[in-house]
Scaffold this active site. Sequence first.
Site, PDB file in Angstrom:
ATOM      1  N   HIS A 232      90.579  43.907  19.475  1.00 56.21           N
ATOM      2  CA  HIS A 232      90.970  42.538  19.070  1.00 56.21           C
ATOM      3  C   HIS A 232      91.916  42.599  17.868  1.00 56.21           C
ATOM      4  CE1 HIS A 232      88.309  40.173  21.637  1.00 56.21           C
ATOM      5  NE2 HIS A 232      87.483  41.189  21.538  1.00 56.21           N
TER       6      HIS A 232
ATOM      7  N   GLU B 290      93.934  40.510  16.841  1.00 57.18           N
ATOM      8  CA  GLU B 290      94.104  39.213  16.155  1.00 57.18           C
ATOM      9  C   GLU B 290      93.310  39.145  14.859  1.00 57.18           C
ATOM     10  OE1 GLU B 290      92.499  39.733  18.982  1.00 57.18           O
ATOM     11  OE2 GLU B 290      90.797  38.373  19.291  1.00 57.18           O
TER      12      GLU B 290
ATOM     13  N   CYS C 160      91.252  42.518  25.257  1.00 60.37           N
ATOM     14  CA  CYS C 160      89.861  42.758  25.657  1.00 60.37           C
ATOM     15  C   CYS C 160      89.630  42.396  27.124  1.00 60.37           C
ATOM     16  CB  CYS C 160      88.916  42.050  24.694  1.00 60.37           C
ATOM     17  SG  CYS C 160      87.334  42.910  24.604  1.00 60.37           S
TER      18      CYS C 160
ATOM     19  N   ILE D 254      68.646  19.096   6.837  1.00 55.38           N
ATOM     20  CA  ILE D 254      67.355  19.709   6.511  1.00 55.38           C
ATOM     21  C   ILE D 254      67.505  21.225   6.359  1.00 55.38           C
ATOM     22  CG2 ILE D 254      65.058  20.254   7.451  1.00 55.38           C
ATOM     23  CD1 ILE D 254      65.026  17.499   8.690  1.00 55.38           C
TER      24      ILE D 254
HETATM   25  N1  GLN Z   1      83.229  40.744  28.696  1.00 49.38           N
HETATM   26  C1  GLN Z   1      83.976  41.902  28.411  1.00 49.38           C
HETATM   27  C2  GLN Z   1      83.105  43.033  27.892  1.00 49.38           C
HETATM   28  O1  GLN Z   1      82.015  42.809  27.436  1.00 49.38           O
HETATM   29  C3  GLN Z   1      85.104  41.618  27.448  1.00 49.38           C
HETATM   30  C4  GLN Z   1      84.638  41.176  26.100  1.00 49.38           C
HETATM   31  C5  GLN Z   1      85.718  40.548  25.287  1.00 49.38           C
HETATM   32  O2  GLN Z   1      86.737  40.130  25.804  1.00 49.38           O
HETATM   33  N2  GLN Z   1      85.495  40.399  24.001  1.00 49.38           N
HETATM   34  O3  GLN Z   1      83.509  44.181  27.915  1.00 49.38           O
END
Ligand code: GLN
Length: 550
Positions: free
Chosen positions: A507, A509, A381, A148
């Site tokens: 990040h 990656e 992170c 839908i």
């Molecule tokens: N929770 C952590 C923060 O907000 C790390 C976030 C994450 O790993 N993307 O800083």
Amino acid sequence: MTKHIFVTGGVVSSLGKGLTAASIGMLLEHRGLRVRLQKFDPYINVDPGTMDPYQHGEVYVLDDGTETDLDLGHYERFTNAPLTRDCNFTTGRIYESVIRKERKGAYKGQTVQVIPHVTDEIKAAVRKLAADDVDVVITEIGGTVGDIEGLPFLEAIRQFALDVGKHNCLYIHLTLIPYLKAAGEAKTKPTQHSVERLRQIGIQPDILICRTERELSKEATDKIALFCNVEPRAVIEERDKTFSIYEVPISLVENHLDELIVEKLGLRAQPLDMNGWRTLVQRIINPVHETTIAVVGKYIKHQDAYKSIYEALDHAGIALATRVVVRRVEAEEVEREGAERVLGGVDGILVPGGFNYRGVGGKIEAIRYAREKHVPFFGICLGLQCAVIEFARNVIGLEDADSTEMNPRCGHPVVCLLDAQFAITELGGTMRLGSWPCQLVEGSRVRAVYGSGLVKERHRHRYEFNNQYRQQFAAHGMAFTGTTPDGKLVEMIELPEHPWFVAVQCHPEFRSKPTQVHPLFRGFVEASLKRREARKKAEAARSRAAVSTT
Ligand code: GLN
């Protein structure tokens, strides 16, 4: 004039529409065409940023900070198309914009309706990517035909051909041809039904891409063509891949998909050269070395929760002719069973990003194990934040060290919110998001692998290293090797005495490609490979010694 390809999916979800759209983009780029890709997601969330990875898999982040569907990761890995905020729209975002206009009185007293107002908004989103320097825009419609929620999007792309001319549009429908063992036959009926649904909406697909386990017989192809009203040569088989998703473009080429698209859209394209890509796939199929990496996370059971990390590890494998065996480890298992038992025998340990306290204890234990046993470690992170907590507790001796995300009243908040984040009350889109510059310290390991002093990486987090502790950490041997250029935010840390102990707040990656592995992933996998080789040598020496003493 920009041409448009619309990719829809039928029969079942998870058919790999994103991968197919990305592969089409890649083939067209290999024919010298300039492409753009975008995805429409029919759910109501404004973006996937607030969604649980168990629901939706990884949240993929763009340079401009947009939190998007993970299919955009495939787009970036397969093509060079720049991706921005205009490349991922949800129903929520489309409605948000329509409602905002309505409140401003932009509709001048009209009744605001799905047709034409919502469909106009969707068509405007498609047109945003069309430009003089763009040959083809590929628009993927998320979900499955028959849902839908997807209807306004299908209606909009139907209308789109009327607006720009049918000869400028191509509809590609991806379906599944299940093989029924009991009947010994490939079944075409679900595909017929799904195309019938599309045709009821007014869309006649030009090309059908059929996911199948086994080769499609001529008989099955002819039947699909006849019942779905497409040419037999436009029924393209996409067989399940044995080794890697990077085989998909090659199998599509073998079925002449690129030629068909170029011909049907009347594009002027160069001849195809896939030699480089074929070599890459050969490297995946025939690796020389092997190494085992543990990814210690909280959403391990979800296939796609750490999608880009698994991909980046594979890219390192391609560059180093290595099969990277990933052991997916539930962080809580490390808490229950102990690090030695769960992680003994791995060559490298990666702790990815995450939110909240569940599993943090296990991640910290895994990091302690990596640090003490000299196992290569890569923290990303939350992985950096856990490494900081581990170091504070076990090296500096600050027992009560924590992140205020896990324990707001801890005695030593080594990871905490900065003032800028304190004031924020909404959850969606309010983190430190997108690309940030990072200055690397001369002589550091990260500086060496990047081969550059100033780099840019993408972020998605709220919490930061607490600068009040910087000196104390440094005095105990932690090196702060990457910071924002003003020196204010800690971006990368490492332990110089360790074979490879590197953690980053960003990040990386999201920036790795099969043709261009991210240097940090390469460095980490290389270190893991070294450990594996050293261990193998030591074992061989031990068994030789055992033989000579008997
Ligand atoms: N929770 C952590 C923060 O907000 C790390 C976030 C994450 O790993 N993307 O800083």
